[in-house]
Design an enzyme around this catalytic site. Sequence first.
Site, mmCIF file in Angstrom:
data_model
loop_
_atom_site.group_PDB
_atom_site.id
_atom_site.type_symbol
_atom_site.label_atom_id
_atom_site.label_comp_id
_atom_site.label_asym_id
_atom_site.label_seq_id
_atom_site.Cartn_x
_atom_site.Cartn_y
_atom_site.Cartn_z
ATOM 1 N N TYR A 1 -0.356 54.155 110.671
ATOM 2 C CA TYR A 1 0.097 54.334 109.296
ATOM 3 C C TYR A 1 -0.477 55.630 108.712
ATOM 4 O O TYR A 1 0.242 56.416 108.090
ATOM 5 C CB TYR A 1 -0.335 53.128 108.463
ATOM 6 N N SER B 1 0.445 58.397 100.583
ATOM 7 C CA SER B 1 -0.522 57.315 100.375
ATOM 8 C C SER B 1 -1.920 57.907 100.370
ATOM 9 O O SER B 1 -2.139 59.025 100.871
ATOM 10 C CB SER B 1 -0.392 56.283 101.503
#
Length: 309
Positions: A190, A177
Site C-alpha cells: 500500500y 495517503s
Amino acid sequence: MASSLKSSKELVVFLGKSMIAFLESLIFTIIPKPRKNVAGEIVLITGAGSGLGRLLALRFARLGSVLVLWDINKEGNEETCRMVREAGATRVYAYTCDCSQRENIYRVAEQVKKEVGDVSILINNAGVVTGKNFLDCPDELIEKALDVNFKAHLWTYKSFLPAMIANEHGHLVCISSSAGLVGINKLADYCASKFAAFGFAESVFMETIVQKLKGIKTTIVCPFFIKTGMFEGCSTARPFLLPLLEPEYVADKIVDGILTDKVYLNVPKFISFVLFLKSILPVKMAVLTADYMGAFNVMDSFVGKNKKN
C-alpha cells in the site's frame, strides 16, 4: 565574468520570487483564500460507490457540479448516484469501471468524453488495501494495489489531461495517503503504491509549471487513516496525537483544498510535523519518535483483507 554576473542575477531573481511566494503564503494563512466556483464543472470521481468517494460526490453535487461517478461496484455506484440527485445534482452519470484494468479505464473514459464532455476536475480516489506483512501478501494482491492505487492515475491522466491543456482549464486531484509519505507496518504494498501516486502527481505538477501550461491546477492529498470500510479494524497507537479520521471531516478538507487550489494537503496538519521530525532526526530517533506517536505501528488490530474504499 559574464557567466558570474548571469549566475548572480539568477540567484537574485530566485530569492526575490521565493520571498514573494513566502509572503503570499503568509498572507493566505491569515486571510482565507477565495474559493473558486465549480458550478457546471464536470467532476469525475473514481471509487465513488462508497466511503470518501461518495462523500466527495455529495459535496460537489451541492456546489452545482456535473458528476461523473466511477466504481467497480455497480450497486454502490448507483446508490451514490441516487443520493447525489437527492442532494441537488441535475446531471449525474454513473459508470462501472475496473480501475485495475488500463483498457477498461481507456474505454470508459472515451464513453465519458462522448456522453458528458471534457472532464475539468479529476479526482483519483479509488483504492484497495491488503493489510498483511509483505512476505505473507500474495503476488496478485500486491499487483492489485499497484494497479488501482497508482497505475490508474497514469491512465486517467492520459485520458483527460490533454483536453484540460487544450482548454487551459483543469484540476488534477490525487488522493494519496500519509502512507505515501511514511513507511507503515503491514502496509508495504500500500505504501509503495501511495508513494508512487504522490511522486507521479508531483512530477506532473512540476511539468505543468516548467512547460507553463495555463489553468492546470493540482491538489495532492495525504490523509491519515479514515474510518471507512477500507480500514475497518485498524487502530492507532496514539489516538490523542493521530486519531482515525472521520470521513466527513476529510471530505470537507479535500473540497476546501480543491476550491482554494491548495497543492499539498496533509490531514491532519500534524502529519507535516511527523515528516519534519523524520527529516531532521537521526534514523533510529526518527523511527522511535514516529512509532511513539502512532505513525508507524497502527495496524495491530487490522483485519487483513483486500479491501476497497
